[in-house]
Design an enzyme around this catalytic site. Structure first.
Site, mmCIF file in Angstrom:
data_model
loop_
_atom_site.group_PDB
_atom_site.id
_atom_site.type_symbol
_atom_site.label_atom_id
_atom_site.label_comp_id
_atom_site.label_asym_id
_atom_site.label_seq_id
_atom_site.Cartn_x
_atom_site.Cartn_y
_atom_site.Cartn_z
ATOM 1 N N TYR A 1 1.008 -1.253 -0.094
ATOM 2 C CA TYR A 1 0.059 0.033 -0.020
ATOM 3 C C TYR A 1 0.983 1.359 -0.063
ATOM 4 O O TYR A 1 0.503 2.447 -0.652
ATOM 5 C CB TYR A 1 -1.017 -0.162 1.030
ATOM 6 N N HIS B 1 -14.127 1.164 -0.072
ATOM 7 C CA HIS B 1 -13.119 0.252 0.190
ATOM 8 C C HIS B 1 -12.243 0.982 0.993
ATOM 9 O O HIS B 1 -10.836 0.474 1.034
ATOM 10 C CB HIS B 1 -12.647 -0.055 -1.055
ATOM 11 N N CYS C 1 -0.454 4.450 17.114
ATOM 12 C CA CYS C 1 -1.707 4.953 16.999
ATOM 13 C C CYS C 1 -1.847 6.299 17.891
ATOM 14 O O CYS C 1 -1.300 6.278 18.850
ATOM 15 C CB CYS C 1 -2.938 4.093 17.585
HETATM 16 P P1 NAD Z 1 -15.223 -10.988 -2.958
HETATM 17 O O1 NAD Z 1 -16.949 -11.187 -2.491
HETATM 18 O O2 NAD Z 1 -15.236 -9.735 -3.952
HETATM 19 O O3 NAD Z 1 -14.571 -11.954 -3.057
HETATM 20 C C1 NAD Z 1 -14.839 -13.435 -2.401
HETATM 21 C C2 NAD Z 1 -13.533 -14.029 -2.150
HETATM 22 O O4 NAD Z 1 -12.876 -14.085 -3.283
HETATM 23 C C3 NAD Z 1 -12.763 -13.264 -1.156
HETATM 24 O O5 NAD Z 1 -12.569 -13.984 0.002
HETATM 25 C C4 NAD Z 1 -11.429 -13.040 -2.069
HETATM 26 O O6 NAD Z 1 -10.281 -13.282 -1.008
HETATM 27 C C5 NAD Z 1 -11.506 -13.944 -3.044
HETATM 28 N N1 NAD Z 1 -10.478 -13.870 -3.946
HETATM 29 C C6 NAD Z 1 -9.665 -14.523 -4.505
HETATM 30 N N2 NAD Z 1 -8.792 -14.050 -5.437
HETATM 31 C C7 NAD Z 1 -9.713 -12.885 -5.724
HETATM 32 C C8 NAD Z 1 -9.836 -11.982 -7.064
HETATM 33 N N3 NAD Z 1 -8.470 -12.079 -7.988
HETATM 34 N N4 NAD Z 1 -10.610 -11.332 -7.227
HETATM 35 C C9 NAD Z 1 -11.644 -11.033 -6.327
HETATM 36 N N5 NAD Z 1 -11.679 -11.915 -5.497
HETATM 37 C C10 NAD Z 1 -10.782 -12.893 -5.262
HETATM 38 O O7 NAD Z 1 -14.731 -10.068 -1.582
HETATM 39 P P2 NAD Z 1 -15.654 -9.859 -0.379
HETATM 40 O O8 NAD Z 1 -15.181 -10.685 0.942
HETATM 41 O O9 NAD Z 1 -17.090 -9.819 -0.528
HETATM 42 O O10 NAD Z 1 -14.880 -8.500 -0.058
HETATM 43 C C11 NAD Z 1 -15.497 -7.381 0.679
HETATM 44 C C12 NAD Z 1 -15.046 -6.109 0.342
HETATM 45 O O11 NAD Z 1 -13.690 -5.820 0.378
HETATM 46 C C13 NAD Z 1 -15.810 -6.060 -1.080
HETATM 47 O O12 NAD Z 1 -16.500 -4.760 -1.115
HETATM 48 C C14 NAD Z 1 -14.277 -6.120 -1.880
HETATM 49 O O13 NAD Z 1 -14.473 -5.188 -3.067
HETATM 50 C C15 NAD Z 1 -13.424 -5.191 -0.581
HETATM 51 N N6 NAD Z 1 -12.006 -5.222 -1.324
HETATM 52 C C16 NAD Z 1 -11.017 -4.170 -1.326
HETATM 53 C C17 NAD Z 1 -9.684 -4.266 -1.684
HETATM 54 C C18 NAD Z 1 -8.942 -3.052 -1.844
HETATM 55 O O14 NAD Z 1 -7.872 -3.134 -2.354
HETATM 56 N N7 NAD Z 1 -9.526 -1.919 -1.648
HETATM 57 C C19 NAD Z 1 -9.287 -5.454 -2.075
HETATM 58 C C20 NAD Z 1 -10.317 -6.735 -1.722
HETATM 59 C C21 NAD Z 1 -11.573 -6.469 -1.372
HETATM 60 N N1 APR Z 2 -12.516 4.069 -19.034
HETATM 61 C C1 APR Z 2 -13.491 3.305 -18.965
HETATM 62 N N2 APR Z 2 -13.406 2.010 -18.228
HETATM 63 C C2 APR Z 2 -12.222 1.383 -18.038
HETATM 64 C C3 APR Z 2 -11.125 2.143 -18.569
HETATM 65 C C4 APR Z 2 -11.081 3.295 -19.284
HETATM 66 N N3 APR Z 2 -10.187 4.080 -19.675
HETATM 67 N N4 APR Z 2 -9.965 1.162 -18.516
HETATM 68 C C5 APR Z 2 -10.491 0.216 -18.008
HETATM 69 N N5 APR Z 2 -11.778 0.323 -17.576
HETATM 70 C C6 APR Z 2 -12.748 -0.650 -17.112
HETATM 71 C C7 APR Z 2 -12.457 -2.212 -17.367
HETATM 72 O O1 APR Z 2 -13.109 -2.522 -18.641
HETATM 73 C C8 APR Z 2 -12.870 -2.926 -16.384
HETATM 74 O O2 APR Z 2 -14.205 -3.180 -16.408
HETATM 75 O O3 APR Z 2 -12.631 -0.514 -15.861
HETATM 76 C C9 APR Z 2 -12.970 -1.944 -15.183
HETATM 77 C C10 APR Z 2 -11.781 -2.360 -14.180
HETATM 78 O O4 APR Z 2 -12.133 -3.528 -13.471
HETATM 79 P P1 APR Z 2 -11.336 -4.139 -12.302
HETATM 80 O O5 APR Z 2 -10.174 -4.137 -12.552
HETATM 81 O O6 APR Z 2 -11.890 -5.176 -11.687
HETATM 82 O O7 APR Z 2 -11.435 -2.910 -11.135
HETATM 83 P P2 APR Z 2 -12.884 -2.833 -10.272
HETATM 84 O O8 APR Z 2 -13.958 -3.133 -10.732
HETATM 85 O O9 APR Z 2 -12.723 -1.495 -9.687
HETATM 86 O O10 APR Z 2 -12.273 -3.859 -9.297
HETATM 87 C C11 APR Z 2 -13.543 -3.906 -7.814
HETATM 88 O O11 APR Z 2 -12.108 -5.537 -6.607
HETATM 89 O O12 APR Z 2 -10.304 -6.115 -5.886
HETATM 90 C C12 APR Z 2 -11.266 -5.558 -5.728
HETATM 91 O O13 APR Z 2 -11.435 -3.694 -4.120
HETATM 92 C C13 APR Z 2 -10.838 -4.010 -5.338
HETATM 93 O O14 APR Z 2 -12.023 -1.990 -5.684
HETATM 94 C C14 APR Z 2 -11.539 -3.314 -6.321
HETATM 95 C C15 APR Z 2 -12.693 -4.214 -6.531
#
Ligand code: NAD
Ligand code: APR
Length: 229
Positions: A53, A106, A133
């Site tokens: 991060y 998130h 903290c």
């Molecule tokens: P989810 O329902 O999207 O995922 C279900 C499970 O899939 C999770 O336990 C996750 O660990 C697993 N998983 C493994 N590989 C994955 C991948 N490549 N993409 C997606 N899922 C994968 O997750 P959730 O438990 O419902 O998440 C709770 C919340 O946390 C959601 O809103 C999620 O978007 C958020 N989140 C935020 C971040 C971030 O970086 N901000 C990262 C992950 C999840």
């Molecule tokens: N303009 C519009 N859309 C775009 C562009 C662009 N220039 N570039 C990429 N996209 C779209 C892709 O087509 C895709 O549908 O953005 C989306 C990106 O999808 P993800 O990479 O899955 O990102 P996101 O949907 O934000 O993921 C949701 O998953 O891992 C967790 O918490 C994490 O917030 C994240 C959540």
């Protein structure tokens, strides 16, 4: 006085140079979700997660808001009803682009969270494992990021607004992750007009009334111009 709710995902920041999650070369191609985006991963190797991060915070700090972020801020400023942006993104490009009525469901890279007392404070550019903290003094600082398996933030306020919105747009999100992917169904149940703005149809694309495909800097700007005209 119509209420507009806009969900954004990584795609709205892509043209600012911040990589998305599920693209071929995206974040989840370089890192295992389980290692860097789950509470278990943080417990197992907190330094790996804090460094992940720190790197994302540095990338976001070097990026600039793009025309899509600025268009949403203009919509909020000029539309005669409520405009709420709910972002899944943890960068601060919406704020720097001028949006104020904004929820980071998130979490946010610029915020630190105390795992002991839930206190939040502005995160330093480089966090370290064991940072104290400022409120309770415990060496329990963690990134203020919602990990998989954790509850997203402000869900009550999000669902309350979805329940009375007139327009719902999802911008740059793949529709892979719940509860965000379920927002379109909530908005449709409230009778809202729903539009998907993306490069391609998402996993929940069929649930939208319409779609505008193309880069967000072009499609979002055109959509906002139409609403404000
Ligand atoms: P989810 O329902 O999207 O995922 C279900 C499970 O899939 C999770 O336990 C996750 O660990 C697993 N998983 C493994 N590989 C994955 C991948 N490549 N993409 C997606 N899922 C994968 O997750 P959730 O438990 O419902 O998440 C709770 C919340 O946390 C959601 O809103 C999620 O978007 C958020 N989140 C935020 C971040 C971030 O970086 N901000 C990262 C992950 C999840
Ligand atoms: N303009 C519009 N859309 C775009 C562009 C662009 N220039 N570039 C990429 N996209 C779209 C892709 O087509 C895709 O549908 O953005 C989306 C990106 O999808 P993800 O990479 O899955 O990102 P996101 O949907 O934000 O993921 C949701 O998953 O891992 C967790 O918490 C994490 O917030 C994240 C959540």
């Amino acid at each position: 006085m119509s209420t507009i709710v806009i969900l954004t995902g990584a795609g709205i920041s892509a043209e600012s140079g911040i990589e998305t999650f599920r693209a071929e070369t995206g974040l989840w191609a370089q890192h295992r979700v389980e290692d860097v985006a789950t509470p278990e991963g943080f417990a197992k190797d907190p330094k790996l997660v804090v460094d992940f991060y720190n790197a994302r915070r540095a990338t976001a700090a070097a990026a600039q808001p793009n025309a899509a972020h600025r268009a949403l801020a203009r919509l909020e400023a000029e539309h005669d009803g409520e405009v709420l942006v709910v972002t899944q993104n943890v960068d601060d490009l919406h704020e720097r682009g001028g949006s104020q009525n904004l929820i980071h469901m998130h979490g946010a890279l610029n915020s630190a969270l105390c795992a002991a007392c839930d206190h939040r404070w502005p995160a330093p550019m480089t966090m370290a494992v064991g940072d104290a903290c400022p409120s309770c003094g415990a060496a329990a600082a963690r990134p203020d990021i919602v990990w998989f398996g954790e509850m997203p933030y402000q869900m009550d306020r999000i669902f309350e607004t979805l329940g009375r919105c007139d327009v719902f747009a999802a911008i740059g999100t793949s529709g892979n992750v719940y509860p965000a992917a379920g927002f379109v169904a909530e908005a449709a149940r409230a009778g809202a007009e729903t539009v998907e703005i993306n490069l391609e149809r998402s996993a929940v694309g069929s649930q939208f009334d319409s779609a505008r495909l193309g880069p967000a800097t072009q499609t979002v700007t055109a959509w906002v111009d139409e609403i404000l005209s």
